[in-house]
Design a protein around this motif. Structure first.
Motif, mmCIF file in Angstrom:
data_model
loop_
_atom_site.group_PDB
_atom_site.id
_atom_site.type_symbol
_atom_site.label_atom_id
_atom_site.label_comp_id
_atom_site.label_asym_id
_atom_site.label_seq_id
_atom_site.Cartn_x
_atom_site.Cartn_y
_atom_site.Cartn_z
ATOM 1 N N ALA A 164 -86.374 41.664 5.983
ATOM 2 C CA ALA A 164 -84.937 41.829 5.726
ATOM 3 C C ALA A 164 -84.352 40.478 5.360
ATOM 4 O O ALA A 164 -84.545 39.497 6.066
ATOM 5 C CB ALA A 164 -84.241 42.399 6.959
ATOM 6 N N GLN A 165 -83.628 40.423 4.250
ATOM 7 C CA GLN A 165 -83.102 39.152 3.774
ATOM 8 C C GLN A 165 -81.792 38.766 4.451
ATOM 9 O O GLN A 165 -81.387 37.617 4.411
ATOM 10 C CB GLN A 165 -82.925 39.203 2.259
ATOM 11 N N THR A 166 -81.117 39.724 5.057
ATOM 12 C CA THR A 166 -79.854 39.440 5.744
ATOM 13 C C THR A 166 -79.809 40.176 7.072
ATOM 14 O O THR A 166 -80.530 41.155 7.279
ATOM 15 C CB THR A 166 -78.645 39.891 4.883
ATOM 16 N N LYS A 167 -78.948 39.698 7.969
ATOM 17 C CA LYS A 167 -78.822 40.352 9.283
ATOM 18 C C LYS A 167 -78.255 41.756 9.147
ATOM 19 O O LYS A 167 -78.656 42.673 9.866
ATOM 20 C CB LYS A 167 -77.937 39.505 10.193
ATOM 21 N N TRP A 168 -77.297 41.936 8.230
ATOM 22 C CA TRP A 168 -76.708 43.268 8.086
ATOM 23 C C TRP A 168 -77.743 44.264 7.567
ATOM 24 O O TRP A 168 -77.728 45.432 7.925
ATOM 25 C CB TRP A 168 -75.465 43.252 7.203
ATOM 26 N N LYS A 169 -78.682 43.786 6.724
ATOM 27 C CA LYS A 169 -79.730 44.664 6.219
ATOM 28 C C LYS A 169 -80.651 45.102 7.355
ATOM 29 O O LYS A 169 -81.069 46.254 7.435
ATOM 30 C CB LYS A 169 -80.529 43.914 5.148
#
Length: 199
Positions: A164-169
């Protein structure tokens, strides 16, 4: 785009006859040996937002999608006969409505073949009220959707294996698995009710 069976189906009808939802149709398709290319009809919409759709209209839309893709007549021989044509990414953010109330469905690049009710289940998995919406469906539809739920569980696990490239993802992936688990319980439970633990 290629599926494991070859090029995915494309809608042959420009509008759903039951719902009036519009979408692009394929004008031309060609393969240069390295890239599968497609020219689609334009679908212009004035200012638009995610559409709200009733349970009955959602069921009708899923039927419209299946009929539009079935008219494409590109079903490859390797695709199992129990697979149904599907949009593949029927989500609240891909179904849009303009100020006049005209709805349009975008992002057909995942169109292909999947288990019965795959689009319906995808919509429920990606909706904030998806478990409640799924619980309101007839028990027979919920039971038939069990294979589609497992299909999306497999897809979600495959996505989760990618970093996952971002925390929200990452949070989004966890929420998706929770919703899939909730739908699994509802598909097995004839009453259409979730326990407070599952919610």
């Amino acid at each position: 785009r290629r599926t494991r069976f070859g090029p995915g189906p494309r809608p042959a009808l420009p509008v759903g006859p039951r719902t009036g939802v519009r979408w692009s149709t394929t004008i031309a398709r060609w393969d240069d040996g390295q890239l599968l290319c497609e020219l689609a009809s334009p679908l212009w919409m004035p200012r638009h937002r995610p559409a709200r759709i009733s349970d009955a209209d959602l069921l009708a839309l899923v039927d419209d999608i299946s009929d539009a893709l079935r008219c494409d007549d590109t079903r490859p021989p390797k695709a199992a006969q129990d697979l149904w044509p599907m949009h593949g990414d029927l989500t609240p953010w891909n179904l849009r409505v303009d100020k006049a109330g005209q709805m349009a469905l975008f992002d057909w690049e995942h169109a292909g073949w999947g288990p019965i009710h795959a689009d319906l289940v995808r919509y429920c998995i990606t909706s904030a009220d998806g478990a409640d919406r799924f619980a309101r469906l007839p028990a027979s539809v919920r039971a038939e959707a069990a294979e589609a739920i497992e299909h999306w569980r497999w897809v979600a696990k495959a996505r989760a294996a990618q970093p996952a490239q971002t925390k929200w993802k990452q949070a989004d992936r966890l929420n998706e698995m929770r919703r899939i688990d909730a739908l699994t319980v509802l598909a097995r439970n004839g009453s259409g009710q979730l326990s407070s633990v599952t919610r």
